[in-house]
Design a protein around this motif. Structure first.
Motif, PDB file in Angstrom:
ATOM      1  N   ASN A 400       0.836  -1.198   0.000  1.00 26.27           N
ATOM      2  CA  ASN A 400       0.000   0.000   0.000  1.00 26.27           C
ATOM      3  C   ASN A 400       0.871   1.247   0.000  1.00 26.27           C
ATOM      4  O   ASN A 400       0.606   2.211  -0.720  1.00 26.27           O
ATOM      5  CB  ASN A 400      -0.917  -0.016   1.223  1.00 26.27           C
ATOM      6  N   GLN A 401       1.929   1.216   0.809  1.00 19.65           N
ATOM      7  CA  GLN A 401       2.848   2.347   0.879  1.00 19.65           C
ATOM      8  C   GLN A 401       3.596   2.523  -0.444  1.00 19.65           C
ATOM      9  O   GLN A 401       3.960   3.635  -0.825  1.00 19.65           O
ATOM     10  CB  GLN A 401       3.858   2.126   2.018  1.00 19.65           C
ATOM     11  N   GLY A 403       2.279   1.859  -3.320  1.00 14.42           N
ATOM     12  CA  GLY A 403       1.324   2.195  -4.359  1.00 14.42           C
ATOM     13  C   GLY A 403       0.985   1.050  -5.287  1.00 14.42           C
ATOM     14  O   GLY A 403       0.468   1.267  -6.393  1.00 14.42           O
ATOM     15  N   LYS A 404       1.211  -0.195  -4.854  1.00 14.79           N
ATOM     16  CA  LYS A 404       0.925  -1.363  -5.695  1.00 14.79           C
ATOM     17  C   LYS A 404      -0.459  -1.899  -5.344  1.00 14.79           C
ATOM     18  O   LYS A 404      -0.600  -2.907  -4.642  1.00 14.79           O
ATOM     19  CB  LYS A 404       2.013  -2.420  -5.512  1.00 14.79           C
ATOM     20  N   GLU A 405      -1.465  -1.206  -5.862  1.00 14.26           N
ATOM     21  CA  GLU A 405      -2.849  -1.461  -5.452  1.00 14.26           C
ATOM     22  C   GLU A 405      -3.296  -2.879  -5.762  1.00 14.26           C
ATOM     23  O   GLU A 405      -3.932  -3.543  -4.935  1.00 14.26           O
ATOM     24  CB  GLU A 405      -3.781  -0.461  -6.138  1.00 14.26           C
ATOM     25  N   ARG A 436      -9.303   4.052  -0.946  1.00 11.36           N
ATOM     26  CA  ARG A 436      -9.239   4.102  -2.409  1.00 11.36           C
ATOM     27  C   ARG A 436     -10.538   4.594  -3.037  1.00 11.36           C
ATOM     28  O   ARG A 436     -10.732   4.488  -4.240  1.00 11.36           O
ATOM     29  CB  ARG A 436      -8.895   2.714  -2.959  1.00 11.36           C
ATOM     30  N   HIS A 556       2.178  12.283  -1.623  1.00 10.91           N
ATOM     31  CA  HIS A 556       1.574  10.947  -1.500  1.00 10.91           C
ATOM     32  C   HIS A 556       0.889  10.623  -2.832  1.00 10.91           C
ATOM     33  O   HIS A 556      -0.336  10.655  -2.941  1.00 10.91           O
ATOM     34  CB  HIS A 556       0.573  10.926  -0.350  1.00 10.91           C
ATOM     35  N   ASN A 558       0.136   8.092  -4.414  1.00 12.89           N
ATOM     36  CA  ASN A 558      -0.801   6.977  -4.560  1.00 12.89           C
ATOM     37  C   ASN A 558      -2.016   7.094  -3.642  1.00 12.89           C
ATOM     38  O   ASN A 558      -2.776   6.141  -3.496  1.00 12.89           O
ATOM     39  CB  ASN A 558      -0.076   5.658  -4.281  1.00 12.89           C
ATOM     40  N   ASN A 559      -2.185   8.267  -3.005  1.00 14.74           N
ATOM     41  CA  ASN A 559      -3.282   8.437  -2.051  1.00 14.74           C
ATOM     42  C   ASN A 559      -4.522   8.979  -2.765  1.00 14.74           C
ATOM     43  O   ASN A 559      -4.564  10.136  -3.181  1.00 14.74           O
ATOM     44  CB  ASN A 559      -2.846   9.381  -0.926  1.00 14.74           C
ATOM     45  N   TYR A 560      -5.533   8.114  -2.896  1.00 18.16           N
ATOM     46  CA  TYR A 560      -6.764   8.491  -3.601  1.00 18.16           C
ATOM     47  C   TYR A 560      -7.480   9.630  -2.876  1.00 18.16           C
ATOM     48  O   TYR A 560      -7.979  10.559  -3.501  1.00 18.16           O
ATOM     49  CB  TYR A 560      -7.680   7.275  -3.705  1.00 18.16           C
TER      50      TYR A 560
END
Length: 721
Positions: A400-401, A403-405, A436, A556, A558-560
Motif C-alpha cells: 500500500n505504501q 502504491g501497488k494497489e 481508495r 503521496h 498513490n493516495n486516492y
C-alpha cells in the motif's frame, strides 16, 4: 453453473453484473473480471460467439441476457385423447433443450465416471488433502491448567504445517472459532477445507499424552490418528514430533524433517504463552501486559527466539494501537528481531516481523526507497518459507505504501482466504478499500466483519473510517468515550482520540474536542493535515485548502483521498479546469462522458465530475452524466441511504430541478445525514453542489432546522461529560 442457472431463471431478461455477483459471490468481494471469466467459460462450453451470440448476449454497461428459448423439462403426461399435432409440437419443443439441464447431466455423468474409475476418490485420502484447519487442542485434565500448553501446541502445528507449500492451512483466528462446535461438515463449509485436525492433551505426573486425529470434512470419516507420549519438560520435541508425523501422513514423500533441539524453561514458555494471549487482544492495556510477559520469558531464556519475535511485534503494535511514534516502535523492536535472526536466519515470522518494522521505518525516513525494497525482500522470503495470514496482512501494508494497489488486493484476499472468519482482517481490508474511494464496497465488507464479531471492542471507532456520522453513531462515540476515560487521559491511542475529535468537531463540540487535543502528546501527520483542512473549510479559506492538498497529493502520489479532496477544493475555489484534470487523472476512462458506467463506488465522484462539466459549459455531456447518476441511485443499490439521498439532492440541484432537490435533501436529513469532518470539511449550509437551490426559502428552512437538530445533539452529548 450458478451463473448459467441464474441466466436461465431470468431467460429473455437483462441481468446486471451486480445482480449476478451478489447472487453467486455474495460472501466474497470480487471484481467484474471473475464474472467475465465465468461467462467466457460458458460460451466456450456452448460453442457460443460473443459477437454473434446464439445463447448469451452482452448488454453493454449492464450485464448479460440469455437469448435462447428455455422450456422446463417435465414428465410426459400425454393422454390418449391428445391430438397428434400436439405431440409433434412437444417433439419440436424438445429441440430447445434446457441448457442448464444438459450441462448438469454432463457434470453428473463425469463425476460418476470419475468415481467409478477411482473408487478411492469418493472422500479425500491423506495424500490428496490440500487444505486443513487445526482446532485448539482440548485439555482433558479437570483442573484445566494445561490449556495454554494445549493451545500453544495447536499454534505450533499451524506454524509448521504452513511451511508445506501445497497445503492451505487456516489461521488460528478462524479455526479457533470452532472451540465448542467441532462438527466436521460445518467446519468444512465455513472454512472451505477438506480436513480438520484436532486433539486432546492429558497429563499424569510429569508425563504428557497427546491424541491427534485428522477427520474428513466431506463425510466425517477418520483419516488418521496417533498418540504421542512425552515428558512435560520436552514440550518442543513433542510439537516437532506431532508436526512431522502429520506432515509425513499428508505428504509421505517428504524428506526427514530437521528439527532444532529446542529446550526452553517451562516457566519461560508459560510466560510466552501468556504474552501471546494478551498480544492478540491489541489494546493499549493488553499490549503493556504482553510486553511484561515477553520480558519475563526472556529474563529466564535470553535466547528464546519466539519470545524475541513476540516482543518486537508488540513494540510494532504500540504504534498502531497505542500512542507510540513510529520511530519509537522501530527503535525498540528492531534490536530484538536482529537478535532472533542471528539465532535463526530463516525464521519465517522473524523475517516478516522485520519487514513490518521496516515498513514503519520507511514512513518517516527521508530516503524510504531502499528500506521499502529491503522490506519487500524480507516478506517474499518469509512467504516462501511459510504462508500465513498475518504476513500477508503486513505485506499488504508495505505494498500500500509502495502504491501497488493490485498486489494489496491480491494479498489481502489471500489473507482472508487463510483466515476467513477474521473480523479484524475484513475490517482492515474495508479500510483499504475506503481509502481508495470504494466506500460502498468497504461498507458492505465491514458489515460482514460485524456479523463475525458483533461485540468487537473497537468497532465504534473503526466504523468511523467506513461510515458517515449519524446521531446514533455520535451518541455511541460519546458513550464509549465516557466509559473508557482512561484511554483519553493521556490519549494512549492516537487513533481513538483522532476519531473522537473529528466526531465532536462535526457537531460543534469544539470545547470537548480541544480537551482531547490538549492531551494528545503526539499527533499523526495526516491528522494535523485534516485539522488544517477543516479550519480552512470552516473559514472559507479556499486557496489555502487547494495549496495544502496540492502538496499532499504530490507527496503521496498513490493516495486516492488526497487527490479526490484536491478536485473538490479546486471546484470550491472556482478552479473548474483544474478540478476536471484532477478527476481525470484519478479516472482516465472518464474522458468520454457518454461511456461512463455508474457504480456504487464512483457515484460520489461522478456527481462532482458532472457538476464540473456544467461549469465548463459541457452542457449535454454534463446533463447526461448527472441524469445517469440519478437513475442509478434510484435503483437503491447503495448501502448508505442517507448519502445516496444527499447526492440525489445535489444532482437535481445541478440539473435545475429544485423541487426534486429539496425532496431528496429532506429525505437525507430524515435518514440522519450529518456533517462528517473526516469526509467533508464544510457544513451543510456551505455545500458547493447545493448552491443553486440554497437561496430558496424552503431550503433555507430545511438547513436551519438541520442546524437546530445538530445543536440539540451537541447539548445532549455535553450533558454526559
Amino acid at each position: 453453473m450458478q451463473v448459467l442457472l441464474l441466466l436461465i431463471e431470468n431467460s429473455g431478461n437483462n441481468v446486471s453484473k451486480e445482480q449476478i455477483i451478489n447472487h453467486v459471490w455474495k460472501e466474497s468481494v470480487v471484481n467484474d473480471e471473475i464474472l467475465s471469466v465465468a461467462i467466457s467459460k460458458i460460451r466456450k462450453a456452448l460453442g457460443d460467439n460473443a459477437r454473434q451470440p446464439t445463447f448469451i448476449k452482452t448488454i453493454p454497461n449492464v450485464g448479460y441476457c440469455l437469448i435462447s428459448d428455455v422450456i422446463p423439462l417435465a414428465e410426459n403426461t400425454l393422454t390418449d385423447e391428445q391430438p397428434l399435432n400436439t405431440v409433434n409440437q412437444q417433439t419440436n419443443t424438445l429441440k430447445y433443450v434446457v441448457i442448464g439441464g444438459i450441462l448438469l447431466l454432463i457434470t453428473i455423468i463425469s463425476i460418476l465416471s470419475f468415481y467409478a474409475s477411482n473408487p478411492e476418490s469418493k472422500t479425500p485420502n491423506l495424500a490428496n488433502i490440500s487444505s486443513i484447519a487445526i482446532l485448539p487442542f482440548e485439555d482433558l485434565n479437570k483442573s484445566q491448567d494445561n490449556i495454554y500448553y494445549a493451545e500453544g501446541l495447536s499454534d505450533a502445528i499451524i506454524s509448521q504445517l504452513s511451511q508445506v507449500k501445497e497445503l492451505k492451512v487456516i489461521s488460528r483466528d478462524s479455526s479457533f472459532n470452532f472451540r465448542v462446535n467441532r462438527d466436521p461438515s460445518i467446519i468444512g463449509d465455513s472454512l472451505k477445507v477438506e480436513a480438520l485436525l484436532d486433539g486432546s492433551l492429558q497429563q499424569t505426573a510429569d508425563q504428557i499424552r497427546v491424541n491427534v486425529r485428522i477427520i474428513s470434512t466431506f463425510d466425517g470419516r477418520l483419516l488418521w490418528a496417533k498418540s504421542f507420549d512425552n515428558q512435560d519438560r520436552h514440550v518442543f520435541q513433542l510439537q516437532d514430533k506431532i508436526s512431522h508425523a502429520v506432515r509425513k501422513a499428508i505428504q509421505p514423500s517428504i524428506a526427514p524433517q530437521v528439527t532444532a533441539n529446542t529446550k526452553v524453561d517451562g516457566q519461560a514458555y508459560e510466560w510466552f504463552l501468556m504474552a501471546q494471549y494478551f498480544w492478540r487482544q491489541r489494546t493499549p492495556t493488553s499490549l503493556l501486559k504482553a510486553e511484561t510477559y515477553f520480558k519475563h520469558s526472556l529474563e529466564l531464556e535470553p535466547e528464546y527466539v519466539d519470545a524475541q519475535i513476540g516482543l518486537a511485534i508488540t513494540y510494532g503494535q504500540f504504534h498502531y494501537y497505542a500512542n507510540w511514534r513510529a520511530r519509537e516502535s522501530v527503535d525498540k523492536g528492531l534490536p530484538y528481531i536482529e537478535q532472533a535472526l542471528t539465532l535463526e536466519p530463516n525464521h519465517a515470522m522473524a523475517l516478516a516481523a522485520k519487514g513490518m518494522l521496516l515498513t514503519l521505518k520507511a514512513s518517516y525516513s527521508e530516503n524510504p526507497k531502499p528500506i521499502l525494497t529491503e522490506a519487500q525482500t524480507l516478506f517474499e522470503n518469509s512467504l516462501a518459507l511459510e504462508d500465513n495470514a498475518t504476513t500477508r496482512h503486513w505485506y499488504s501494508s508495505l505494498l500500500n505504501q509502495m502504491g501497488k494497489e493490485a498486489l494489496v488486493i491480491e494479498n489481502m484476499e489471500h489473507a482472508i482466504a487463510l483466515n476467513p472468519l477474521s473480523a479484524s482482517l475484513k475490517s482492515v481490508y474495508s479500510q483499504y478499500l475506503a481509502i481508495r474511494g470504494k466506500l460502498d464496497t468497504a461498507q458492505k465488507l465491514y458489515s460482514r466483519a460485524l456479523i463475525l464479531e458483533p461485540d468487537r471492542a473497537a468497532q465504534v471507532i473503526e466504523s468511523t473510517h467506513i461510515f458517515r456520522n449519524t446521531p446514533n453513531s455520535i451518541n455511541a462515540i460519546a458513550k464509549w468515550h465516557v466509559n473508557n476515560k482512561s484511554l483519553f487521559e493521556y490519549c494512549s491511542s492516537d487513533e481513538y482520540c483522532e476519531q473522537v475529535v473529528f466526531a465532536y468537531l462535526s457537531i460543534g463540540l469544539d470545547k470537548e474536542a480541544s480537551n482531547i487535543l490538549a492531551r494528545m502528546v503526539s499527533k499523526h501527520e495526516h491528522f494535523k493535515h485534516s485539522l488544517k483542512l477543516i479550519d480552512y473549510g470552516l473559514n472559507n479559506d479556499l486557496m489555502n485548502a487547494v495549496s495544502l492538498l496540492e502538496q499532499l497529493s504530490k507527496a503521496h502520489a498513490n493516495n486516492y483521498k488526497y487527490k479526490q479532496n484536491l478536485a473538490i477544493a479546486q471546484y470550491r475555489a472556482g478552479l473548474y479546469a483544474q478540478a476536471k484534470d484532477s478527476l481525470l487523472a484519478l479516472n482516465p476512462d472518464w474522458q468520454n462522458a457518454h461511456t461512463i458506467d455508474v457504480t456504487t463506488d464512483n457515484y460520489l465522484a461522478l456527481s462532482l465530475y458532472g457538476a464540473t462539466l456544467l461549469k465548463l459549459n459541457k452542457q449535454a455531456s454534463a446533463e447526461q452524466l448527472l441524469n445517469n447518476v440519478a437513475q442509478f441511485l434510484h435503483l437503491d443499490k447503495v448501502q448508505d441511504k442517507a448519502q445516496a439521498e444527499m447526492v440525489l439532492a445535489q444532482v437535481y440541484a445541478q440539473l435545475s430541478k429544485p423541487a426534486k432537490a429539496k425532496e431528496h435533501l429532506s429525505n437525507a436529513l430524515n435518514l440522519g445525514w450529518l456533517e462528517t469532518f473526516d469526509r467533508e470539511w464544510w457544513t451543510l449550509k456551505d455545500n458547493h453542489l447545493l448552491k443553486p437551490i440554497m437561496n430558496q426559502t424552503d431550503v433555507e428552512e430545511l438547513v436551519a432546522t438541520h442546524q437546530e437538530n445538530v445543536n440539540k445533539l451537541a447539548e445532549q452529548i455535553s450533558l454526559v461529560f
